[in-house]
Design a protein around this motif. Structure first.
Motif, PDB file in Angstrom:
ATOM      1  N   VAL A   1       0.817  -1.215   0.000  1.00  0.00           N
ATOM      2  CA  VAL A   1       0.000   0.000   0.000  1.00  0.00           C
ATOM      3  C   VAL A   1       0.849   1.263   0.000  1.00  0.00           C
ATOM      4  N   ALA A   2       2.150   1.140   0.204  1.00  0.00           N
ATOM      5  CA  ALA A   2       3.002   2.333   0.234  1.00  0.00           C
ATOM      6  C   ALA A   2       2.919   3.135  -1.066  1.00  0.00           C
ATOM      7  N   PRO A   3       2.992   2.502  -2.262  1.00  0.00           N
ATOM      8  CA  PRO A   3       2.850   3.298  -3.490  1.00  0.00           C
ATOM      9  C   PRO A   3       1.474   3.943  -3.650  1.00  0.00           C
ATOM     10  N   LEU A   4       0.444   3.333  -3.074  1.00  0.00           N
ATOM     11  CA  LEU A   4      -0.904   3.887  -3.205  1.00  0.00           C
ATOM     12  C   LEU A   4      -0.994   5.262  -2.559  1.00  0.00           C
ATOM     13  N   PHE A   5      -0.513   5.390  -1.316  1.00  0.00           N
ATOM     14  CA  PHE A   5      -0.558   6.694  -0.647  1.00  0.00           C
ATOM     15  C   PHE A   5       0.266   7.729  -1.409  1.00  0.00           C
ATOM     16  N   ALA A   6       1.444   7.328  -1.887  1.00  0.00           N
ATOM     17  CA  ALA A   6       2.282   8.263  -2.633  1.00  0.00           C
ATOM     18  C   ALA A   6       1.596   8.706  -3.920  1.00  0.00           C
ATOM     19  N   LEU A   7       0.960   7.777  -4.625  1.00  0.00           N
ATOM     20  CA  LEU A   7       0.290   8.122  -5.890  1.00  0.00           C
ATOM     21  C   LEU A   7      -0.877   9.067  -5.660  1.00  0.00           C
ATOM     22  N   ILE A   8      -1.655   8.844  -4.611  1.00  0.00           N
ATOM     23  CA  ILE A   8      -2.783   9.737  -4.333  1.00  0.00           C
ATOM     24  C   ILE A   8      -2.281  11.136  -4.013  1.00  0.00           C
ATOM     25  N   LEU A   9      -1.198  11.238  -3.258  1.00  0.00           N
ATOM     26  CA  LEU A   9      -0.662  12.562  -2.936  1.00  0.00           C
ATOM     27  C   LEU A   9      -0.092  13.255  -4.172  1.00  0.00           C
TER      28      LEU A   9
ATOM     29  N   VAL B   1     -21.570  -8.032   0.326  1.00  0.00           N
ATOM     30  CA  VAL B   1     -22.054  -6.657   0.506  1.00  0.00           C
ATOM     31  C   VAL B   1     -21.069  -5.658  -0.090  1.00  0.00           C
ATOM     32  N   ALA B   2     -19.762  -5.900   0.098  1.00  0.00           N
ATOM     33  CA  ALA B   2     -18.771  -5.002  -0.506  1.00  0.00           C
ATOM     34  C   ALA B   2     -18.841  -5.059  -2.021  1.00  0.00           C
TER      35      ALA B   2
ATOM     36  N   HIS C   1      -6.922   0.533  -2.023  1.00  0.00           N
ATOM     37  CA  HIS C   1      -6.484  -0.268  -0.876  1.00  0.00           C
ATOM     38  C   HIS C   1      -6.928  -1.719  -1.028  1.00  0.00           C
ATOM     39  N   LEU C   2      -8.124  -1.940  -1.534  1.00  0.00           N
ATOM     40  CA  LEU C   2      -8.602  -3.295  -1.761  1.00  0.00           C
ATOM     41  C   LEU C   2      -7.754  -4.001  -2.821  1.00  0.00           C
ATOM     42  N   VAL C   3      -7.453  -3.314  -3.917  1.00  0.00           N
ATOM     43  CA  VAL C   3      -6.651  -3.921  -4.985  1.00  0.00           C
ATOM     44  C   VAL C   3      -5.248  -4.255  -4.472  1.00  0.00           C
ATOM     45  N   CYS C   4      -4.626  -3.320  -3.772  1.00  0.00           N
ATOM     46  CA  CYS C   4      -3.283  -3.567  -3.247  1.00  0.00           C
ATOM     47  C   CYS C   4      -3.285  -4.705  -2.233  1.00  0.00           C
ATOM     48  N   SER C   5      -4.319  -4.779  -1.414  1.00  0.00           N
ATOM     49  CA  SER C   5      -4.391  -5.854  -0.425  1.00  0.00           C
ATOM     50  C   SER C   5      -4.566  -7.208  -1.096  1.00  0.00           C
ATOM     51  N   ILE C   6      -5.314  -7.264  -2.183  1.00  0.00           N
ATOM     52  CA  ILE C   6      -5.451  -8.521  -2.923  1.00  0.00           C
ATOM     53  C   ILE C   6      -4.111  -8.937  -3.512  1.00  0.00           C
TER      54      ILE C   6
ATOM     55  N   ALA D   1     -10.552  -3.221   3.865  1.00  0.00           N
ATOM     56  CA  ALA D   1     -11.156  -2.577   2.695  1.00  0.00           C
ATOM     57  C   ALA D   1     -12.554  -3.136   2.429  1.00  0.00           C
ATOM     58  N   LEU D   2     -12.733  -4.456   2.598  1.00  0.00           N
ATOM     59  CA  LEU D   2     -14.071  -5.033   2.415  1.00  0.00           C
ATOM     60  C   LEU D   2     -15.050  -4.467   3.437  1.00  0.00           C
ATOM     61  N   ALA D   3     -14.610  -4.308   4.683  1.00  0.00           N
ATOM     62  CA  ALA D   3     -15.500  -3.777   5.723  1.00  0.00           C
ATOM     63  C   ALA D   3     -15.880  -2.325   5.438  1.00  0.00           C
ATOM     64  N   TRP D   4     -14.930  -1.503   4.988  1.00  0.00           N
ATOM     65  CA  TRP D   4     -15.261  -0.111   4.670  1.00  0.00           C
ATOM     66  C   TRP D   4     -16.225  -0.025   3.492  1.00  0.00           C
ATOM     67  N   LEU D   5     -16.044  -0.878   2.496  1.00  0.00           N
ATOM     68  CA  LEU D   5     -16.971  -0.879   1.366  1.00  0.00           C
ATOM     69  C   LEU D   5     -18.354  -1.372   1.793  1.00  0.00           C
TER      70      LEU D   5
END
Length: 630
Positions: free
Chosen positions: A212-220, A312-313, A338-343, A363-367
């Motif tokens: 998930v580290a690249p995900l946060f960097a990409l969003i920023l 449900v997600a 986050h869901l994609v990276c976790s998979i 991620a499933l719970a938040w969705l």
């Protein structure tokens, strides 16, 4: 104000009790005024804590290992307690963060599995509270509480209420999202520093968290062109990216300083970042056809272990974008990414073990708890623009879906949870054997004597016997053996010794160290490991064993040498006796052979068939005896 009133009442009525009542009422009113805004949050925290403790109650008081990987954590924690350094005094391709956590717990509360399991329950509660904070910042109070309860109910069946690497990873893994969402909403740079720290800590606890580290960097980096959340403050995304990177550096400082102080920074870098066994595990020993089969196992695992959250997600992931396709903001990108990276993290190694699904649960719970998703939308108060028949149809469809789909899925999830609770309480013959062998080792050795084990079933012996390995290779799975290939629904190939990697070094260290005891787990084959085979044959005696284990004790050097000399002497004596017997009876055998041949010749055609047959049999037996002794 209170003084005159108190004097007036005292003069008029005598007793001062009503003044105390008035004061108490005033204090209560002031407390209610202060706590009213946070009252629901206090209720949520109490509810989450109660559910977490209730579900994980069967783990309280447990004193064994549900998963053998946990024994690797306790072994390296013991090294820290004895002044040694993991990754230097042990060859380990797992992330080292949990070693330091367990060692710190033991330094404060004492060396005990019960203590660590109790602390892991608190750690799980910390993870659930992170789910609530993240959901609260994303979608509101109801979504936060619902996502936290989903996590509190489903995480025990995935982590087995044990303190494996997955369980330690989850708290910083979740709080990184909570801090990041708070930063995008409030705009403070400190939140992004905290996000970087949490991401690094999660990666130190288990490497898969780094996905998930690249995900946060990409969003920023893409934040300036992405849709902002309504009501969010302005964020300087360039500075936020720098703060995120600074936080990552701060998270690495403690462990880098530790290994630098112990002269092992190179070992830390090589074994944590460049570990060959770890990368070989990701690559695996299977071809792509087998990997496709295991990908099917991975997909089926969502229905097996996370039936309701996945359903449900999935409905939220399909329905929400269709209704709000033009309103996707940073939060939606974060949760979906986050869901994609976790998979991806779940799929590394193509194992798809049950515990690995814990990484995708947040991620499933938040969705599933999305305010426009099925769970909250079905029972929401209809808005002014919604007609009565639309609201009724929505609720009717929700109830029908619950009855037809979610009830069977819920029954499956409930069985899994009950199985996890029973499994944590149940005893097994394998654990009993491990405990028995450990007592023997502990009774017949001193703390400075060392042992060694072969096979992952035997790893817990190190903890129960409180003895260390004679070699840094305290476990050799995937180092000088083939990799595990099992998934949650198919068994692994037979684990066997393979001449690869440092097998010669392991052999030399075993022969030179001569461990006091060797424990063999029969689920892994050591055939071909010549050093181990010769040691067991000549230098060790069998103490106990069953269909799962064998315990071998080292003979004293004098007795071992005497035993080897005795075997050699007995073999030589048997050989000399054979030679003497052959030499002394050779003439007699020759005479008997000649007599038989003469008898056969003399009988000739005149002899009867019976006499000729007896002579032939005598001749054959004599010749056969001569050939066997020559």
């Amino acid at each position: 104000m209170w003084g005159p009133l108190a004097r007036q009442r005292h003069r008029g009525s005598g007793p001062r009790r009503p003044v105390s009542v008035v004061r108490a009422a005033a204090v209560w009113a002031e407390a209610v005024r202060i706590l009213r805004p946070i009252g629901p949050h206090i209720f949520a925290v109490i509810t989450i804590a109660a559910v977490t403790l209730w579900v994980r109650a069967p783990a309280c008081g447990a004193n064994d290992f549900l998963n053998e990987d946990v024994a690797g954590i306790t072994y390296n924690a013991d090294l820290l307690l004895h002044g040694q350094v993991p990754l230097i005094d042990s060859v380990e391709w797992k992330a080292p963060g949990s070693f330091f956590v367990v060692a710190a717990i033991w330094r404060v509360l004492g060396r005990s599995l019960e203590v660590v399991i109790a602390f892991s329950t608190f750690w799980a509660l910390l993870s659930a509270l992170g789910m609530f904070v993240a959901g609260l910042q994303m979608y509101g109070f109801a979504a936060g509480l619902l996502s936290a309860l989903i996590y509190a109910l489903y995480s025990p069946m995935l982590d087995g209420m044990d303190f494996n690497y997955n369980a330690w990873m989850m708290a910083p893994y979740i709080w990184a999202v909570a801090f990041f969402v708070t930063g995008t909403r409030r705009g403070g740079l400190g939140w992004f520093v905290a996000t970087g720290v949490m991401v690094v800590l999660a990666g130190l606890l288990k490497r898969q968290a780094a996905v998930v580290a690249p995900l946060f960097a990409l969003i920023l980096l893409l934040g300036p062109v992405m849709r902002k959340r309504p009501g969010a403050r302005r964020v300087n995304y360039r500075r936020a990216f720098v703060a995120y990177c600074v936080g990552g550096g701060l998270g690495l400082i403690p462990i880098v300083v530790y290994y630098l102080a112990h002269g092992g920074l190179g070992a830390f870098v090589n074994q944590f970042f460049l570990n060959r066994a770890g990368w070989a595990y990701v690559k695996g020993d299977i071809d792509w056809s087998a990997r496709w089969d295991r990908l099917g196992d991975g997909v089926l695992g969502f229905g097996q272990f996370l039936a309701i959250p996945s359903l449900v997600a999935g409905m939220s992931a399909v329905g929400v974008p269709l209704r709000r396709w033009n309103r996707c903001n940073i939060t939606g990108v974060l949760v979906g990414g986050h869901l994609v990276c976790s998979i991806v993290g779940l799929s590394l190694g193509f194992r798809f073990f049950m515990g690995y699904y814990l990484q995708v649960l947040p991620a499933l719970a938040w969705l599933a708890a999305h305010p426009d998703g099925p769970l909250l939308r079905w029972f929401a108060v209809p808005s002014e623009g919604t007609s009565r028949w639309q609201s009724g149809l929505l609720r009717f469809s929700g109830v029908a879906l619950v009855v037809l789909v979610l009830v069977p899925a819920g029954r499956l999830d409930l069985r899994n949870l009950q199985a996890a609770q029973r499994g944590r309480e149940a005893a097994s013959s394998r654990r009993f054997t491990v405990a028995t062998m450990s007592r023997i080792i502990k009774r017949e050795t001193t703390p400075d004597q060392q042992i060694w084990v072969w096979g992952r079933w035997a790893w817990p012996v190190y903890y129960h016997a409180n003895r260390r390995s004679v070699t840094p290779y305290y476990k050799v799975l995937s180092i000088i053996t083939n990799h595990l290939t099992n998934t949650w629904r198919r068994p692994t190939e037979v684990t066997r010794f393979v001449k690869r990697g440092p097998w010669r070094e392991v052999s030399e260290q075993l022969v030179r160290g001569r461990p006091s005891f060797i424990v063999i787990a029969r689920n892994e084959i050591y055939s071909g490991f010549e050093a181990l085979e010769q040691m067991l044959a000549h230098d060790y005696q069998h103490v106990m064993g069953n269909r799962s284990f064998d315990l071998w004790k080292r003979r004293e050097r004098g007795k071992a040498e005497q035993g080897r000399r005795g075997k050699i002497a007995r073999r030589g004596l048997r050989a000399r006796r054979g030679v003497l017997q052959q030499t002394g009876s050779g003439r007699r055998r020759s005479a008997r052979t000649g007599k038989a041949r003469a008898l056969l010749h003399a009988e000739g055609r005149q002899g009867s068939g019976t006499q000729r047959s007896a002579a032939v049999r005598h001749l054959q037996s004599t010749d056969g005896l001569q050939r066997s002794q020559h």
